[in-house]
Design a protein around this motif. Structure first.
Motif, PDB file in Angstrom:
ATOM      1  N   GLY A  87      29.346  -2.256  11.157  1.00 43.23           N
ATOM      2  CA  GLY A  87      30.151  -3.454  11.294  1.00 43.23           C
ATOM      3  C   GLY A  87      31.071  -3.675  10.104  1.00 43.23           C
ATOM      4  O   GLY A  87      32.281  -3.825  10.250  1.00 43.23           O
ATOM      5  N   SER A  88      30.513  -3.687   8.920  1.00 43.29           N
ATOM      6  CA  SER A  88      31.305  -3.926   7.713  1.00 43.29           C
ATOM      7  C   SER A  88      31.937  -2.621   7.249  1.00 43.29           C
ATOM      8  O   SER A  88      31.244  -1.700   6.797  1.00 43.29           O
ATOM      9  N   CYS A 119      33.742   8.868  10.202  1.00 41.85           N
ATOM     10  CA  CYS A 119      33.516   8.749  11.649  1.00 41.85           C
ATOM     11  C   CYS A 119      33.346   7.283  12.045  1.00 41.85           C
ATOM     12  O   CYS A 119      33.917   6.835  13.051  1.00 41.85           O
ATOM     13  N   SER A 120      32.593   6.546  11.258  1.00 41.50           N
ATOM     14  CA  SER A 120      32.364   5.135  11.555  1.00 41.50           C
ATOM     15  C   SER A 120      33.667   4.348  11.478  1.00 41.50           C
ATOM     16  O   SER A 120      33.964   3.524  12.352  1.00 41.50           O
ATOM     17  N   SER A 196      31.477  -0.058  19.297  1.00 37.75           N
ATOM     18  CA  SER A 196      31.003  -1.333  19.859  1.00 37.75           C
ATOM     19  C   SER A 196      31.196  -2.471  18.874  1.00 37.75           C
ATOM     20  O   SER A 196      31.547  -3.594  19.254  1.00 37.75           O
ATOM     21  N   MET A 197      31.008  -2.190  17.585  1.00 34.55           N
ATOM     22  CA  MET A 197      31.215  -3.215  16.569  1.00 34.55           C
ATOM     23  C   MET A 197      32.694  -3.569  16.418  1.00 34.55           C
ATOM     24  O   MET A 197      33.062  -4.732  16.241  1.00 34.55           O
ATOM     25  N   ALA A 213      34.597 -13.028  12.670  1.00 36.12           N
ATOM     26  CA  ALA A 213      34.606 -11.796  13.454  1.00 36.12           C
ATOM     27  C   ALA A 213      33.222 -11.339  13.883  1.00 36.12           C
ATOM     28  O   ALA A 213      33.099 -10.384  14.637  1.00 36.12           O
ATOM     29  N   THR A 214      32.175 -11.957  13.394  1.00 35.18           N
ATOM     30  CA  THR A 214      30.769 -11.665  13.738  1.00 35.18           C
ATOM     31  C   THR A 214      30.310 -10.272  13.323  1.00 35.18           C
ATOM     32  O   THR A 214      29.241  -9.838  13.762  1.00 35.18           O
ATOM     33  N   VAL A 215      31.077  -9.560  12.489  1.00 36.63           N
ATOM     34  CA  VAL A 215      30.656  -8.219  12.100  1.00 36.63           C
ATOM     35  C   VAL A 215      30.430  -8.095  10.598  1.00 36.63           C
ATOM     36  O   VAL A 215      29.888  -7.089  10.133  1.00 36.63           O
ATOM     37  N   ALA A 216      30.869  -9.066   9.811  1.00 35.61           N
ATOM     38  CA  ALA A 216      30.703  -9.025   8.363  1.00 35.61           C
ATOM     39  C   ALA A 216      30.512 -10.446   7.845  1.00 35.61           C
ATOM     40  O   ALA A 216      30.954 -11.406   8.470  1.00 35.61           O
ATOM     41  N   LEU A 217      29.882 -10.558   6.685  1.00 38.39           N
ATOM     42  CA  LEU A 217      29.517 -11.880   6.169  1.00 38.39           C
ATOM     43  C   LEU A 217      30.271 -12.279   4.905  1.00 38.39           C
ATOM     44  O   LEU A 217      30.128 -13.414   4.455  1.00 38.39           O
TER      45      LEU A 217
END
Length: 293
Positions: A87-88, A119-120, A196-197, A213-217
């Protein structure tokens, strides 16, 4: 003769009798009458209008909280195995910068963890870019896109679970230089989960709520600690409360993901995550419509 006349009178009465003739209905006929007729153009138009209506971001708390919870689960699985985040992408981007800096020391090796980080990052960008373009065409805040996009996230998660199912005995890395996943399939796991993230992050960002964005804080922590009403406990503050809920869902997802990882492994944990994503997709269909001003 009498019999013939009687029969004639009887036949005439049966034809001209004003009494209603009772017909026995099939047991499913009443149910059929109450069901909407999707062949009716008016019903289909109303259904299409319902799906294409924009959701109210202020009343989208439950599915967005589910997004945050899933981020915690997926990051717990991927970080425990190969020490990167799906995610991050801040860490992955800086890690690639460090790999390029090694060129100044004439170190031309491209380590496995650097390849997995690349890749990520690429998969995250592709998932987010594709989701943004498709969402713009359908309606980025419409029920139809939020349902379909979340269902696509579920398919990506399911693909990772299926690929992990066979011969995946190790779920947790022993050390940073000894990742649990080092084969070719590890790039597919990483790619699907990161895509997906990326898709989730773009969709949540377009909803434009306090969940970000719900993927990082990082941004959420900054918004929370700079919130002027951070310590106002006398009343509800939506911005602050949603930011706290975001962090809590991340923590809960990470805890649950790591606990399940130890008990049932990566594949089964992602199988449960797939089911959660499907539930979130259905929840989007019931979020109230945004009221027109």
């Amino acid at each position: 003769m009498a019999t013939f006349i009687d029969m004639g009178i009887t036949d005439k009465m049966s034809v001209e009798s004003p009494l209603p003739v009772l017909q026995k209905k099939a047991p499913w006929s009443s149910m059929r009458e109450t069901m909407p007729d999707f062949n009716d153009e008016g019903t289909m138009a109303r259904f299409k209008k319902y799906l294409l209506a924009e959701v109210d971001e202020k009343r989208s708390t439950l599915p967005l909280a589910g997004y945050c919870f899933m981020t915690g689960i997926i990051n717990a699985i991927i970080f425990s195995a190969i020490f990167i985040w799906c995610g991050s992408q801040t860490g992955n981007t800086v890690q690639l910068a460090l790999a390029m800096a090694r060129l100044l020391e004439h170190d031309y090796s491209f380590h496995l963890v650097d390849k997995q980080a690349l890749c990520s990052l690429i998969s995250f960008i592709c998932g987010g870019f594709g989701g943004a373009r498709l969402g713009d065409k359908i309606g980025c805040k419409s029920r139809a896109w939020l349902f379909m996009g979340t269902f696509i996230q579920a398919l990506f998660t399911m693909a990772s679970a299926i690929l992990m199912w066979n011969g995946r005995e190790s779920n947790v890395a022993d050390a940073r230089d000894a990742p649990a996943w080092s084969d070719t399939l590890s790039f597919l796991f990483t790619g699907f989960l990161s895509a997906s993230m990326g898709l989730q992050g773009v969709m949540a960002r377009r909803v434009n709520s306090h969940f970000s964005a719900t993927v990082a804080l990082t941004a959420t922590w900054c918004d929370l600690i700079s919130n002027p009403k951070l310590f106002d406990v006398r009343r509800l503050v939506p911005s602050r409360d949603h930011q706290i809920m975001t962090i809590a869902c991340f923590v809960a997802g990470g805890f649950v993901g790591r606990a399940l990882l130890d008990k049932i492994g990566s594949a089964n944990t992602l199988g449960i995550g797939t089911g959660i994503r499907v539930v979130i997709a259905v929840l989007w269909l019931f979020v109230p419509e945004k009221e027109s001003i």
